[in-house]
Design a protein around this motif. Structure first.
Motif, PDB file in Angstrom:
ATOM      1  N   LYS A 142       0.533  -1.151   0.411  1.00 59.93           N
ATOM      2  CA  LYS A 142       0.005  -0.010  -0.521  1.00 59.93           C
ATOM      3  C   LYS A 142       1.223   1.180  -0.193  1.00 59.93           C
ATOM      4  O   LYS A 142       0.308   2.578  -0.416  1.00 59.93           O
ATOM      5  CB  LYS A 142      -0.494  -0.182   0.917  1.00 59.93           C
ATOM      6  N   ASN A 143       2.070   1.020   0.772  1.00 61.89           N
ATOM      7  CA  ASN A 143       3.004   2.334   0.414  1.00 61.89           C
ATOM      8  C   ASN A 143       4.192   1.935   0.182  1.00 61.89           C
ATOM      9  O   ASN A 143       4.411   0.156   0.135  1.00 61.89           O
ATOM     10  CB  ASN A 143       3.009   3.173   1.571  1.00 61.89           C
ATOM     11  N   LEU A 144       5.748   2.692  -0.041  1.00 65.08           N
ATOM     12  CA  LEU A 144       6.716   2.888  -0.440  1.00 65.08           C
ATOM     13  C   LEU A 144       7.610   2.048   0.818  1.00 65.08           C
ATOM     14  O   LEU A 144       8.616   1.164   0.632  1.00 65.08           O
ATOM     15  CB  LEU A 144       7.119   4.075  -0.425  1.00 65.08           C
ATOM     16  N   ASN A 145       6.788   2.381   2.240  1.00 67.89           N
ATOM     17  CA  ASN A 145       7.532   1.859   3.122  1.00 67.89           C
ATOM     18  C   ASN A 145       7.577  -0.067   2.901  1.00 67.89           C
ATOM     19  O   ASN A 145       7.867  -0.578   3.629  1.00 67.89           O
ATOM     20  CB  ASN A 145       6.992   2.171   4.550  1.00 67.89           C
ATOM     21  N   GLN A 146       6.058  -0.289   3.226  1.00 70.82           N
ATOM     22  CA  GLN A 146       5.795  -1.042   2.809  1.00 70.82           C
ATOM     23  C   GLN A 146       6.437  -2.058   1.852  1.00 70.82           C
ATOM     24  O   GLN A 146       6.848  -4.065   2.089  1.00 70.82           O
ATOM     25  CB  GLN A 146       4.058  -1.514   2.246  1.00 70.82           C
ATOM     26  N   LYS A 147       6.636  -1.393   0.296  1.00 73.77           N
ATOM     27  CA  LYS A 147       7.016  -2.282  -0.323  1.00 73.77           C
ATOM     28  C   LYS A 147       9.275  -2.263  -0.487  1.00 73.77           C
ATOM     29  O   LYS A 147       9.637  -3.680  -0.222  1.00 73.77           O
ATOM     30  CB  LYS A 147       7.216  -1.261  -1.927  1.00 73.77           C
ATOM     31  N   GLN A 148       9.535  -1.214   0.709  1.00 73.42           N
ATOM     32  CA  GLN A 148      10.722  -1.751   1.007  1.00 73.42           C
ATOM     33  C   GLN A 148      10.461  -2.560   2.090  1.00 73.42           C
ATOM     34  O   GLN A 148      11.357  -3.659   2.001  1.00 73.42           O
ATOM     35  CB  GLN A 148      11.295  -0.735   1.838  1.00 73.42           C
ATOM     36  N   TYR A 149      10.080  -2.664   3.035  1.00 74.11           N
ATOM     37  CA  TYR A 149       9.610  -4.025   3.764  1.00 74.11           C
ATOM     38  C   TYR A 149       9.297  -5.124   3.368  1.00 74.11           C
ATOM     39  O   TYR A 149      10.245  -6.141   4.236  1.00 74.11           O
ATOM     40  CB  TYR A 149       8.516  -4.110   4.779  1.00 74.11           C
ATOM     41  N   VAL A 150       8.582  -5.357   2.240  1.00 74.44           N
ATOM     42  CA  VAL A 150       8.554  -6.841   1.225  1.00 74.44           C
ATOM     43  C   VAL A 150       9.628  -7.247   1.405  1.00 74.44           C
ATOM     44  O   VAL A 150      10.231  -8.113   0.747  1.00 74.44           O
ATOM     45  CB  VAL A 150       7.428  -6.589   0.668  1.00 74.44           C
ATOM     46  N   ASN A 151      10.630  -6.124   0.342  1.00 69.78           N
ATOM     47  CA  ASN A 151      11.732  -6.463  -0.204  1.00 69.78           C
ATOM     48  C   ASN A 151      13.235  -6.853   0.507  1.00 69.78           C
ATOM     49  O   ASN A 151      13.660  -7.949   0.122  1.00 69.78           O
ATOM     50  CB  ASN A 151      12.358  -5.321  -1.205  1.00 69.78           C
ATOM     51  N   ALA A 152      12.959  -6.013   2.044  1.00 69.39           N
ATOM     52  CA  ALA A 152      14.041  -6.180   2.855  1.00 69.39           C
ATOM     53  C   ALA A 152      13.784  -7.694   3.467  1.00 69.39           C
ATOM     54  O   ALA A 152      14.640  -9.023   3.429  1.00 69.39           O
ATOM     55  CB  ALA A 152      13.723  -5.646   3.675  1.00 69.39           C
ATOM     56  N   ILE A 153      12.720  -8.272   3.011  1.00 70.15           N
ATOM     57  CA  ILE A 153      11.996  -9.734   3.837  1.00 70.15           C
ATOM     58  C   ILE A 153      12.600 -11.108   2.875  1.00 70.15           C
ATOM     59  O   ILE A 153      13.193 -11.664   2.775  1.00 70.15           O
ATOM     60  CB  ILE A 153      10.634 -10.204   3.966  1.00 70.15           C
ATOM     61  N   ASN A 154      12.251 -10.396   0.881  1.00 68.97           N
ATOM     62  CA  ASN A 154      12.565 -11.234   0.780  1.00 68.97           C
ATOM     63  C   ASN A 154      14.759 -11.268   0.233  1.00 68.97           C
ATOM     64  O   ASN A 154      14.838 -12.359  -0.616  1.00 68.97           O
ATOM     65  CB  ASN A 154      12.718 -10.480  -0.759  1.00 68.97           C
ATOM     66  N   LEU A 172       1.670  -8.027   7.125  1.00 70.38           N
ATOM     67  CA  LEU A 172       2.340  -8.281   5.854  1.00 70.38           C
ATOM     68  C   LEU A 172       3.921  -9.153   6.250  1.00 70.38           C
ATOM     69  O   LEU A 172       3.785 -10.130   5.466  1.00 70.38           O
ATOM     70  CB  LEU A 172       3.541  -7.387   5.173  1.00 70.38           C
ATOM     71  N   ALA A 173       3.803  -9.788   7.569  1.00 68.48           N
ATOM     72  CA  ALA A 173       4.206 -10.746   7.582  1.00 68.48           C
ATOM     73  C   ALA A 173       4.151 -11.410   7.217  1.00 68.48           C
ATOM     74  O   ALA A 173       4.515 -12.950   7.442  1.00 68.48           O
ATOM     75  CB  ALA A 173       5.334 -10.403   9.194  1.00 68.48           C
ATOM     76  N   VAL A 174       2.544 -12.128   8.200  1.00 62.25           N
ATOM     77  CA  VAL A 174       2.009 -13.177   7.956  1.00 62.25           C
ATOM     78  C   VAL A 174       1.781 -13.495   6.416  1.00 62.25           C
ATOM     79  O   VAL A 174       2.061 -14.611   5.950  1.00 62.25           O
ATOM     80  CB  VAL A 174       0.734 -12.809   8.451  1.00 62.25           C
ATOM     81  N   VAL A 175       1.318 -12.383   5.332  1.00 61.85           N
ATOM     82  CA  VAL A 175       1.500 -12.307   4.151  1.00 61.85           C
ATOM     83  C   VAL A 175       2.458 -12.932   3.345  1.00 61.85           C
ATOM     84  O   VAL A 175       2.521 -14.455   3.019  1.00 61.85           O
ATOM     85  CB  VAL A 175       1.060 -11.562   3.530  1.00 61.85           C
TER      86      VAL A 175
END
Length: 344
Positions: A142-154, A172-175
């Motif tokens: 939903k936003n750029l920080n969420q995108k950074q978070y997902v990329n960091a997890i990957n 998002l962590a559960v997703v």
């Protein structure tokens, strides 16, 4: 046709093409009013939302008035707010034209990204689906920080998500955990959090271990049920594929081929955080989420989350992502509440 109406003289004419129609507007010294013509009535209904809730949200956020006459929308307000509203409506229409079923969170994201001058990245957030929920609906960032978070997890073994409630850290962590499980990257999901209110001593609560921990893990259960459905979640828990456990029960274990989520990490002690992080095994990922403004530890006890941020930031394969009130994707008033408390 889009046209600016102003109380001052026109200084320049420009034109641009947006979506299906041609937009023509006047650049003026002081912009007060703008009309937007939308050819597709179905798009207009989708844009407004049920009982005009999307438009009312934009009006409240930007202090503008939006009225309609058939397929014409008129925006009135201060110059900057009118321009922001115009840009938001344009990008939301494009999102609808791409087949996305818009909701309130999408509108809030567009508003916040326009206010932070990052609206040009808005549509890119919707290019990839993380996973589909139990109803078949696509889950996207939903936003750029969420995108950074997902990329960091990957791309990292351990990721810390730090910020206020409502920013999507836990969800998002559960997703990402469920996506990793479905893709065969891990064999199980382990969910835990410190039960500070009970001092990690859950013995006095009724029921078995899972029933004792359940009250403290409600947000994680809600996310699981939304993504997998209640029955599927319960089956995976019965098979041990999804494990729910208090933080104290992690001691002495090595967690391999697992996706491990520690929630409410601000309520861990230094010793607990060290114990948890050193459980990491091969082919595993750890996500540590917390809010440094919501520490419930006894006075004088340092938060393990705060301490870990001080000493682990420069370690490879560990990433810290900071969220703020502007990243909140819950009801709009939640972000205002957070800001009000931060200011006192």
């Amino acid at each position: 046709m889009n046209s600016w109406c102003s109380y001052k003289d026109v200084v320049l004419f420009t034109s641009n093409r947006i979506n299906k129609g041609v937009v023509v507007y006047l650049t003026v010294q002081e912009r007060k009013s703008l009309e937007i013509s939308i050819e597709n009535v179905k798009d207009l209904n989708e844009l407004f939302g049920s009982q005009d809730k999307n438009i009312k949200l934009i009006e409240d956020y930007l202090n503008v008035e939006i009225s309609t006459r058939g397929e014409i929308m008129q925006i009135e307000g201060e110059a900057e707010s009118v321009q922001q509203t115009h840009d938001i409506l344009v990008v939301l229409q494009e999102l609808i034209n791409r087949g996305h079923k818009m909701n309130t969170q999408d509108v809030i994201s567009a508003i916040k990204m326009r206010q932070s001058d990052t609206l040009k990245s808005f549509l890119s957030l919707y290019e990839n689906t993380l996973i589909k929920d139990a109803k078949g609906q696509s889950i996207k960032i939903k936003n750029l920080n969420q995108k950074q978070y997902v990329n960091a997890i990957n791309s990292n073994d351990v990721v810390f998500g730090i910020g206020p409630a409502g920013t999507g850290k836990t969800f998002l962590a559960v997703v990402m955990a469920i996506a990793a499980l479905k893709n065969g990257q891990v064999k199980k999901i382990i969910l835990t959090r410190p039960a500070v209110e009970a001092g990690e001593n859950l013995g006095f609560l009724p029921g078995d271990l899972q029933e004792k921990v359940n009250p403290y893990l409600r947000p994680i259960y809600d996310a699981l049920y939304q993504i997998l459905g209640v029955e599927h979640t319960n089956r995976l828990m019965e098979r041990g594929v999804i494990e729910i456990a208090p933080l104290a029960y992690m001691r002495g274990r090595t967690l391999e081929d697992a996706f491990i989520i520690l929630d409410e990490a601000q309520n861990t002690t230094n010793a607990q955080m060290k114990m948890f992080l050193t459980r990491l095994g091969y082919q595993s990922k750890m996500i540590v989420n917390g809010d440094k403004t919501q520490i419930d530890l006894p006075k004088g006890v340092e938060s393990g989350l705060v301490h870990s941020e001080k000493i682990l930031k420069n370690i490879k394969r560990i990433r810290f992502i900071e969220f703020s009130a502007s990243d909140v994707v819950r009801h709009p008033v939640v972000a205002d509440i957070i800001r009000a408390y931060e200011g006192n």
